[in-house]
Design a protein around this motif. Structure first.
Motif, short mmCIF file in Angstrom:
data_model
loop_
_atom_site.label_atom_id
_atom_site.label_comp_id
_atom_site.label_asym_id
_atom_site.label_seq_id
_atom_site.Cartn_x
_atom_site.Cartn_y
_atom_site.Cartn_z
N CYS A 121 39.75 -51.19 -43.89
CA CYS A 121 41.22 -51.24 -43.94
C CYS A 121 41.69 -49.90 -44.07
CB CYS A 121 41.71 -52.23 -44.90
SG CYS A 121 41.64 -54.00 -44.36
N GLN A 122 41.17 -49.10 -43.26
CA GLN A 122 41.62 -47.51 -43.20
C GLN A 122 42.40 -47.26 -42.00
OE1 GLN A 122 38.42 -45.12 -43.91
NE2 GLN A 122 38.27 -45.69 -46.09
N GLY A 123 43.17 -46.53 -41.97
CA GLY A 123 44.16 -46.19 -40.70
C GLY A 123 45.41 -46.73 -40.77
N THR A 124 46.18 -46.58 -39.72
CA THR A 124 47.59 -47.14 -39.47
C THR A 124 47.25 -48.69 -39.35
OG1 THR A 124 47.58 -46.76 -37.09
CG2 THR A 124 48.25 -44.86 -38.52
N THR A 125 48.70 -49.34 -39.56
CA THR A 125 48.89 -50.63 -39.23
C THR A 125 48.76 -51.03 -37.66
OG1 THR A 125 51.26 -50.30 -39.18
CG2 THR A 125 50.19 -51.14 -41.31
N SER A 126 48.91 -49.88 -36.94
CA SER A 126 48.63 -50.05 -35.29
C SER A 126 47.42 -50.51 -34.97
CB SER A 126 49.53 -49.16 -34.59
OG SER A 126 48.58 -47.98 -34.72
N ASP A 127 46.43 -50.22 -36.00
CA ASP A 127 44.99 -50.18 -35.66
C ASP A 127 44.27 -51.44 -36.90
OD1 ASP A 127 44.69 -48.42 -33.48
OD2 ASP A 127 44.48 -46.73 -35.16
N CYS A 128 45.30 -51.81 -37.22
CA CYS A 128 44.77 -53.03 -38.37
C CYS A 128 44.15 -54.14 -38.09
CB CYS A 128 45.93 -53.29 -39.47
SG CYS A 128 45.49 -54.27 -40.59
#
Length: 156
Positions: A121-128
């Motif tokens: 669960c790392q990164g932005t919500t667009s890649d979640c």
């Protein structure tokens, strides 16, 4: 010996119900209208007992409809005690069904969180991955999941 009348605040304290709740119960007919003196509501010991009974029914999760039935049985001492048991049994059946549903929900949420953690669960919500999973329809999720006997009963 004449019993003392209680103002609504004292009734609230003794019955552990809030003043707005008492007014609401009176408005919907769950408790009889209070006697009044100088514009103030006054209640007796029977009101404390009735309201405590109602609060306890609500504490057990009975709906207002069921509470009305229970109050009717409470006030009519000639009715069969089995009627109270039957209402309680029906409510117990509902509670047990909800518990089963909640346990299934807890298991699904736990699996969901575990799968989110496994992809870090790392990164932005667009890649979640979690958002992607939640945006899938139930049918898409079911196509990807192996069938179980429980899943097959949901299709019926």
């Amino acid at each position: 010996m004449k019993s003392a009348f209680l103002p609504i605040g004292a009734l609230a304290d003794q019955s552990q119900c809030s003043v707005p709740t008492i007014r609401y119960y009176e408005q919907i007919g769950l408790i009889p209208p209070a006697a009044r003196s100088a514009g103030r509501r006054l209640y007796g010991e029977e009101d404390v007992r009735r309201l405590t009974f109602i609060r306890r029914c609500r504490d057990f999760g009975f709906s207002l409809e069921r509470v009305k039935e229970m109050v009717s049985l409470y006030e009519n001492g000639d009715r069969d005690c089995a009627e109270v048991r039957d209402i309680a049994q029906a409510h117990l059946d509902v509670v047990r069904h909800r518990m089963t549903e909640l346990l299934a929900l807890e298991k699904s949420l736990s699996q969901f969180v575990t799968s989110c953690n496994s992809v870090s669960c790392q990164g932005t919500t667009s890649d979640c991955v979690a958002i992607e999973d939640l945006s899938q329809s139930f049918k898409e999720v079911r196509r990807m999941a192996p069938a179980t006997s429980k899943d097959e009963t949901w299709n019926s």
